[in-house]
Write a protein that holds these residues in place. Sequence first.
Motif, PDB file in Angstrom:
ATOM      1  N   GLY A  53       0.812  -1.206   0.000  1.00 53.30           N
ATOM      2  CA  GLY A  53       0.000   0.000   0.000  1.00 53.30           C
ATOM      3  C   GLY A  53       0.845   1.255   0.000  1.00 53.30           C
ATOM      4  N   ILE A  54       0.156   2.374   0.176  1.00 56.54           N
ATOM      5  CA  ILE A  54       0.808   3.681   0.205  1.00 56.54           C
ATOM      6  C   ILE A  54       0.903   4.144   1.652  1.00 56.54           C
ATOM      7  CG2 ILE A  54       0.663   6.088  -0.551  1.00 56.54           C
ATOM      8  CD1 ILE A  54      -1.015   5.055  -2.925  1.00 56.54           C
ATOM      9  N   TYR A  55       2.071   4.652   2.022  1.00 57.02           N
ATOM     10  CA  TYR A  55       2.318   5.122   3.375  1.00 57.02           C
ATOM     11  C   TYR A  55       2.883   6.534   3.326  1.00 57.02           C
ATOM     12  CZ  TYR A  55       1.403   0.366   4.648  1.00 57.02           C
ATOM     13  OH  TYR A  55       0.782  -0.842   4.817  1.00 57.02           O
ATOM     14  N   ILE A  56       2.636   7.287   4.387  1.00 57.81           N
ATOM     15  CA  ILE A  56       3.091   8.670   4.491  1.00 57.81           C
ATOM     16  C   ILE A  56       4.232   8.738   5.496  1.00 57.81           C
ATOM     17  CG2 ILE A  56       2.435  11.046   5.034  1.00 57.81           C
ATOM     18  CD1 ILE A  56       0.954   9.829   2.614  1.00 57.81           C
ATOM     19  N   ILE A  57       5.311   9.387   5.116  1.00 62.56           N
ATOM     20  CA  ILE A  57       6.458   9.590   5.999  1.00 62.56           C
ATOM     21  C   ILE A  57       6.474  11.054   6.408  1.00 62.56           C
ATOM     22  CG2 ILE A  57       8.972   9.507   6.190  1.00 62.56           C
ATOM     23  CD1 ILE A  57       8.873   7.493   3.821  1.00 62.56           C
ATOM     24  N   LEU A  58       6.487  11.306   7.708  1.00 68.54           N
ATOM     25  CA  LEU A  58       6.569  12.676   8.220  1.00 68.54           C
ATOM     26  C   LEU A  58       7.858  12.822   9.005  1.00 68.54           C
ATOM     27  CD1 LEU A  58       2.950  13.267   9.555  1.00 68.54           C
ATOM     28  CD2 LEU A  58       3.944  14.079   7.429  1.00 68.54           C
ATOM     29  N   ILE A  59       8.671  13.794   8.615  1.00 68.42           N
ATOM     30  CA  ILE A  59       9.921  14.084   9.321  1.00 68.42           C
ATOM     31  C   ILE A  59       9.837  15.513   9.833  1.00 68.42           C
ATOM     32  CG2 ILE A  59      12.419  14.302   9.140  1.00 68.42           C
ATOM     33  CD1 ILE A  59      12.274  12.304   6.798  1.00 68.42           C
ATOM     34  N   ASN A  60      10.105  15.675  11.102  1.00 67.11           N
ATOM     35  CA  ASN A  60      10.107  16.990  11.729  1.00 67.11           C
ATOM     36  C   ASN A  60      11.420  17.142  12.490  1.00 67.11           C
ATOM     37  OD1 ASN A  60       9.024  19.519  12.576  1.00 67.11           O
ATOM     38  ND2 ASN A  60       8.545  18.601  14.547  1.00 67.11           N
ATOM     39  N   ALA A  61      12.118  18.242  12.247  1.00 65.45           N
ATOM     40  CA  ALA A  61      13.365  18.506  12.960  1.00 65.45           C
ATOM     41  C   ALA A  61      13.310  19.921  13.511  1.00 65.45           C
ATOM     42  CB  ALA A  61      14.558  18.354  12.028  1.00 65.45           C
ATOM     43  N   VAL A  62      13.808  20.086  14.730  1.00 68.46           N
ATOM     44  CA  VAL A  62      13.854  21.393  15.373  1.00 68.46           C
ATOM     45  C   VAL A  62      15.290  21.630  15.820  1.00 68.46           C
ATOM     46  CG1 VAL A  62      12.964  22.835  17.230  1.00 68.46           C
ATOM     47  CG2 VAL A  62      11.483  21.111  16.186  1.00 68.46           C
ATOM     48  N   SER A  63      15.878  22.733  15.336  1.00 74.31           N
ATOM     49  CA  SER A  63      17.259  23.039  15.709  1.00 74.31           C
ATOM     50  C   SER A  63      17.298  23.694  17.081  1.00 74.31           C
ATOM     51  CB  SER A  63      17.899  23.962  14.660  1.00 74.31           C
ATOM     52  OG  SER A  63      17.279  25.223  14.680  1.00 74.31           O
ATOM     53  N   ILE A  64      18.492  23.822  17.606  1.00 80.58           N
ATOM     54  CA  ILE A  64      18.666  24.392  18.948  1.00 80.58           C
ATOM     55  C   ILE A  64      18.186  25.843  18.991  1.00 80.58           C
ATOM     56  CG2 ILE A  64      21.023  25.212  18.674  1.00 80.58           C
ATOM     57  CD1 ILE A  64      21.498  23.959  21.516  1.00 80.58           C
ATOM     58  N   ASP A  65      18.208  26.526  17.843  1.00 82.16           N
ATOM     59  CA  ASP A  65      17.704  27.902  17.794  1.00 82.16           C
ATOM     60  C   ASP A  65      16.219  27.954  17.403  1.00 82.16           C
ATOM     61  OD1 ASP A  65      18.096  27.149  15.186  1.00 82.16           O
ATOM     62  OD2 ASP A  65      19.238  28.910  14.614  1.00 82.16           O
ATOM     63  N   GLU A  66      15.528  26.815  17.542  1.00 82.22           N
ATOM     64  CA  GLU A  66      14.084  26.683  17.350  1.00 82.22           C
ATOM     65  C   GLU A  66      13.623  26.799  15.895  1.00 82.22           C
ATOM     66  OE1 GLU A  66      11.998  25.668  19.819  1.00 82.22           O
ATOM     67  OE2 GLU A  66      13.798  25.546  21.045  1.00 82.22           O
ATOM     68  N   LYS A  67      14.516  26.673  14.931  1.00 77.92           N
ATOM     69  CA  LYS A  67      14.095  26.629  13.534  1.00 77.92           C
ATOM     70  C   LYS A  67      13.464  25.266  13.269  1.00 77.92           C
ATOM     71  CE  LYS A  67      17.384  29.795  11.427  1.00 77.92           C
ATOM     72  NZ  LYS A  67      18.467  29.917  10.444  1.00 77.92           N
ATOM     73  N   GLN A  68      12.349  25.271  12.557  1.00 77.18           N
ATOM     74  CA  GLN A  68      11.641  24.029  12.252  1.00 77.18           C
ATOM     75  C   GLN A  68      11.881  23.630  10.805  1.00 77.18           C
ATOM     76  OE1 GLN A  68       8.416  22.506  13.702  1.00 77.18           O
ATOM     77  NE2 GLN A  68       8.570  23.450  15.701  1.00 77.18           N
ATOM     78  N   TYR A  69      12.109  22.350  10.599  1.00 70.64           N
ATOM     79  CA  TYR A  69      12.291  21.776   9.278  1.00 70.64           C
ATOM     80  C   TYR A  69      11.313  20.624   9.175  1.00 70.64           C
ATOM     81  CZ  TYR A  69      16.614  24.350   9.818  1.00 70.64           C
ATOM     82  OH  TYR A  69      17.538  25.327  10.045  1.00 70.64           O
TER      83      TYR A  69
END
Length: 79
Positions: A53-69
Motif C-alpha cells: 500500500g501507500i504510506y506517508i512519511i513525516l519528518i520533523n526537525a527542530v534546531s537548537i535555535d528553534e528553527k523548524q524543518y
Amino acid sequence: MITPGATPIEINCKIFDLRGRLIRHLVNQEILTSTGTIIWDGKDENKKYVKTGIYIILINAVSIDEKQYKKQASIVITF
C-alpha cells in the motif's frame, strides 16, 4: 533528506497509513549532524511487515535555535 546545518537538532520521523494511523515511530532523538539517512525496513511497531500500500512519511526537525524543518513524502510498499 533534511540539511538544517551543523547545530544539534531534535528529529522525529513517523510512518502513517492513508487512514492516518501511526504505523511506526522510526526516530525520536537529538542528533549532531547536518545530513543523514533514515531507513525504514517496512515493518510496523510490532516488527511485522506492513501490507502492500501507500504510506506517508513525516519528518520533523527542530534546531537548537528553534528553527523548524518539515518534510512529508509518500512511499509505495510492494512485496
